[in-house]
Design a protein around this motif. Structure first.
Motif, PDB file in Angstrom:
ATOM      1  N   VAL A  39       5.449 -29.053  14.529  1.00 53.25           N
ATOM      2  CA  VAL A  39       5.586 -30.144  13.560  1.00 53.25           C
ATOM      3  C   VAL A  39       6.100 -29.511  12.281  1.00 53.25           C
ATOM      4  O   VAL A  39       5.542 -28.512  11.802  1.00 53.25           O
ATOM      5  N   MET A  40       7.177 -30.087  11.731  1.00 56.18           N
ATOM      6  CA  MET A  40       7.851 -29.468  10.592  1.00 56.18           C
ATOM      7  C   MET A  40       7.991 -30.478   9.459  1.00 56.18           C
ATOM      8  O   MET A  40       7.873 -31.681   9.661  1.00 56.18           O
ATOM      9  N   VAL A  41       8.278 -29.953   8.277  1.00 55.06           N
ATOM     10  CA  VAL A  41       8.645 -30.817   7.157  1.00 55.06           C
ATOM     11  C   VAL A  41       9.809 -30.146   6.437  1.00 55.06           C
ATOM     12  O   VAL A  41       9.841 -28.916   6.296  1.00 55.06           O
ATOM     13  N   ARG A  42      10.787 -30.959   6.022  1.00 56.15           N
ATOM     14  CA  ARG A  42      11.933 -30.419   5.295  1.00 56.15           C
ATOM     15  C   ARG A  42      11.713 -30.589   3.809  1.00 56.15           C
ATOM     16  O   ARG A  42      11.337 -31.670   3.359  1.00 56.15           O
ATOM     17  N   ILE A  43      12.013 -29.527   3.068  1.00 55.16           N
ATOM     18  CA  ILE A  43      11.825 -29.566   1.614  1.00 55.16           C
ATOM     19  C   ILE A  43      13.038 -28.951   0.931  1.00 55.16           C
ATOM     20  O   ILE A  43      13.733 -28.109   1.515  1.00 55.16           O
ATOM     21  N   ASN A  47      11.572 -26.057  -3.734  1.00 52.43           N
ATOM     22  CA  ASN A  47      10.155 -26.323  -3.461  1.00 52.43           C
ATOM     23  C   ASN A  47       9.514 -25.230  -2.618  1.00 52.43           C
ATOM     24  O   ASN A  47       8.383 -25.368  -2.177  1.00 52.43           O
ATOM     25  N   PHE A  48      10.273 -24.158  -2.366  1.00 52.34           N
ATOM     26  CA  PHE A  48       9.779 -23.076  -1.508  1.00 52.34           C
ATOM     27  C   PHE A  48       9.703 -21.772  -2.285  1.00 52.34           C
ATOM     28  O   PHE A  48      10.646 -21.408  -2.998  1.00 52.34           O
ATOM     29  N   PHE A  80       9.158 -20.662   8.986  1.00 49.88           N
ATOM     30  CA  PHE A  80      10.073 -21.605   8.341  1.00 49.88           C
ATOM     31  C   PHE A  80      11.491 -21.307   8.800  1.00 49.88           C
ATOM     32  O   PHE A  80      11.744 -20.268   9.428  1.00 49.88           O
ATOM     33  N   HIS A  81      12.406 -22.242   8.491  1.00 50.12           N
ATOM     34  CA  HIS A  81      13.805 -22.014   8.842  1.00 50.12           C
ATOM     35  C   HIS A  81      14.708 -22.701   7.824  1.00 50.12           C
ATOM     36  O   HIS A  81      14.263 -23.535   7.037  1.00 50.12           O
ATOM     37  N   TYR A  90      14.628 -26.050   3.299  1.00 51.65           N
ATOM     38  CA  TYR A  90      13.785 -25.273   4.195  1.00 51.65           C
ATOM     39  C   TYR A  90      13.093 -26.234   5.153  1.00 51.65           C
ATOM     40  O   TYR A  90      12.663 -27.324   4.747  1.00 51.65           O
ATOM     41  N   GLY A  91      12.992 -25.829   6.398  1.00 52.51           N
ATOM     42  CA  GLY A  91      12.110 -26.485   7.352  1.00 52.51           C
ATOM     43  C   GLY A  91      10.850 -25.636   7.444  1.00 52.51           C
ATOM     44  O   GLY A  91      10.940 -24.420   7.621  1.00 52.51           O
TER      45      GLY A  91
END
Ligand SMILES: [Zn+2]
Length: 120
Positions: A39-43, A47-48, A80-81, A90-91
């Motif tokens: 489960v991922m979230v893109r930002i 924000n990283f 992350f990716h 970033y994912g």
């Protein structure tokens, strides 16, 4: 709503901080994400923050070799990716975030298999 989270791999070598809205979590059906089952979230990139472990990161690339999939070279956990379709973002592996049960979220399915340009 965006909130601050701390994240790490399993062994703790890789540590990062993110600002993310976990209501926007996703899963993806491309061949890589299917095997990661993440489960991922893109930002946005701003924000990283990578706190520790730059030299511990392994990089996996495949297909168009644009996306950058990072993992801890000690414990092997995907952290992350950088997505191919949005390299400025970033994912994040939501399961790496402290205090978050990724299984309790209701992620949207991203149809990465259809977006894939070459091999599925
Ligand atoms: Zn690790």
């Amino acid at each position: 709503m965006e909130q601050d989270y701390q994240g790490s791999c399993h062994c703790g070598a890789v540590q990062f901080a993110v600002k993310a809205d976990l209501n926007n979590s996703i899963t993806c059906n491309c061949s890589l994400c299917s095997k990661k089952n993440a489960v991922m979230v893109r930002i946005p990139g701003e924000n990283f923050t990578l706190i520790a472990g730059q030299d511990m990161l392994g990089l996996y690339q495949w297909n168009t070799n644009i996306a950058k999939h990072y993992f801890c070279t000690t414990c092997g956990i995907y952290t992350f990716h950088r997505p191919r379709s949005a390299p400025e973002k970033y994912g994040i592996n939501v399961a790496c975030l402290d205090g978050i049960d990724a299984r309790a979220l209701h992620p949207q399915l991203l149809d990465g298999a259809s977006l894939s340009r070459e091999a599925k």
